[in-house]
Design an enzyme around this catalytic site. Structure first.
Site, short mmCIF file in Angstrom:
data_model
loop_
_atom_site.label_atom_id
_atom_site.label_comp_id
_atom_site.label_asym_id
_atom_site.label_seq_id
_atom_site.Cartn_x
_atom_site.Cartn_y
_atom_site.Cartn_z
N ASP A 1 33.82 42.39 38.84
CA ASP A 1 32.49 42.98 39.19
C ASP A 1 32.18 42.77 40.70
OD1 ASP A 1 32.43 42.68 36.35
OD2 ASP A 1 30.23 42.26 36.51
N LYS B 1 27.15 49.37 37.86
CA LYS B 1 26.19 48.05 37.47
C LYS B 1 24.89 48.05 38.35
CE LYS B 1 26.60 43.18 37.15
NZ LYS B 1 27.53 41.88 37.20
N LYS C 1 26.23 49.25 33.40
CA LYS C 1 26.08 47.65 33.13
C LYS C 1 24.56 47.44 33.59
CE LYS C 1 27.16 42.87 33.50
NZ LYS C 1 28.06 42.01 33.85
#
Length: 307
Positions: free
Chosen positions: A144, A207, A243
C-alpha cells in the site's frame, strides 16, 4: 492530459479526466446510502464485508506480539464459530512483515505492508523504492503506497505518475494499492484525476486514504473512485480494485459501501480480489451484528476482544 510513460498503453484508452458535478455526486451517494437490503441478505453482506477486510495496525507501538494476535483474529475472527470467514489481509508496517508472514503461513490471509514513507510520501524516491523492495523481500503479498500529494497539488503529474510506475516495478509480483489520500486532494476533480493517473501508472487497487487524517473515506469519495474504475473498465476492459480506508467503524456503514460498489460496478467487484475495506474497530462491530443475526441477542463488544 495524463502523462506519457511506461504505462502509455493503458493511458491511451483511459477516459478523459472531465469535471465532477459535486452536487450530483453527493446526491447520488446519499441516495445509495438509503438503499436497504433484505433481512435474509444481511448475513451474506456481513460475511462479505469480513472477507473484504484488511485488518490493520499502523501504530508506533506495534510489536510482533500485537501482530501475532491480529493474525490469529484475521484467520479466525470468531473462534467460537468456524463458519465465520477469514479476512482478506493483515496490513502492517514493513518491519513487522516477517511476524505476519510467520503467523499467517498456510492460511488464505494475505500480508500487506504500507510503504513509500507512509503516510506522508515525502522521502526521496530511492528510499521509498528501497522500502518497497525490502517489504516484498520479507514476504509482503501486497504493498500500500502513498502518492506524493505535494507534487500532485503542484501540478507535477508526470512525477507522480513516474513514481507509481517505479513502485509498481519494485513490487515485482506483489499487488500494488495506491493511496490517494482524498482528504488532502481538495476537490473531487483532483480525486478523479489522481484515480485515473494511478490506474494509468499500473495500480492494481486505488485506495481512499491512509486513515491517519480526520477526513478519511466517505461515500462520495468512494463513488468518484468507483466511477473512474467503471469508466476505465468500459473503455479498456481492465479491472482495477478499490479500497475504502479510514473512519468505517460500524457494520451498517460497511454495508452502505458494499451497496455502492454493487450499484456502480456490479457483482463482479464484490470480491476481495477487487474490493477491500480497511478495518481496525470495524470487524468487532460486524461480528456483533452476525451474532445478533444468529441468536437475536447482542454480545458485548468486549466478547470479541480488541483488534
Amino acid at each position: 492530459m495524463l502523462p506519457a510513460g511506461p504505462g502509455h498503453a493503458h493511458r491511451q484508452r483511459l477516459p478523459r479526466t472531465g469535471a465532477i458535478d459535486q452536487v450530483g455526486v453527493e446526491a447520488r451517494a446519499a441516495e445509495l446510502a438509503k438503499r436497504s437490503i433484505k433481512q435474509e441478505s444481511k448475513r451474506v453482506a456481513l460475511e462479505l464485508a469480513i472477507r473484504c477486510c484488511d485488518l490493520t495496525t499502523l501504530e508506533g507501538q506495534d510489536t510482533p506480539g500485537k501482530v501475532a494476535a491480529l493474525c490469529a483474529k484475521a484467520m479466525r475472527p470468531d473462534p467460537s464459530d468456524p463458519s465465520v470467514p477469514s479476512v482478506a489481509a493483515v496490513c502492517v508496517y514493513p518491519t513487522l512483515v516477517p511476524a505476519a508472514v510467520e503467523r499467517l503461513a498456510g492460511s488464505s490471509v494475505r500480508v500487506a505492508s504500507v510503504a513509500t514513507a507512509f503516510p506522508s510520501g515525502q522521502s526521496p524516491l530511492p528510499i521509498r523504492l528501497a522500502e518497497v523492495v525490502e517489504a516484498v523481500a520479507m514476504g509482503a503479498d501486497e504493498v500500500d503506497m502513498v502518492i506524493d500529494r505535494g507534487a500532485f497539488l503542484a501540478g507535477r503529474y508526470g512525477r507522480v505518475f513516474d513514481d507509481i510506475v517505479a513502485v509498481k516495478e519494485a513490487c515485482a509480483g506483489a499487488h500494488l494499492k495506491v493511496i490517494l489520500e482524498a482528504g488532502e486532494l481538495g476537490t473531487y476533480d483532483n480525486l478523479r484525476r489522481a484515480s485515473l493517473l494511478a490506474i494509468a501508472a499500473g495500480a492494481d487497487f486505488i485506495k481512499t486514504s491512509t486513515g491517519k487524517l480526520p477526513s478519511a473515506a466517505t461515500l462520495p469519495v468512494q463513488l468518484v473512485m468507483l466511477e473512474a474504475v467503471r469508466d476505465v473498465y468500459e473503455e479498456s476492459g481492465r479491472r482495477v480494485g478499490v479500497k475504502a480506508a479510514g473512519g468505517i467503524r460500524a457494520s451498517r456503514n460497511a454495508i452502505q459501501y458494499l451497496v455502492q460498489v454493487h450499484e456502480t460496478l456490479g457483482r463482479d467487484w464484490l470480491t476481495p480480489s477487487l474490493y477491500r475495506i480497511g478495518a481496525s474497530s470495524l470487524l468487532n462491530d460486524i461480528l456483533m451484528q452476525l451474532r445478533k443475526e444468529r441468536t437475536g441477542v447482542y454480545q458485548s463488544h468486549d466478547y470479541f476482544g480488541d483488534d
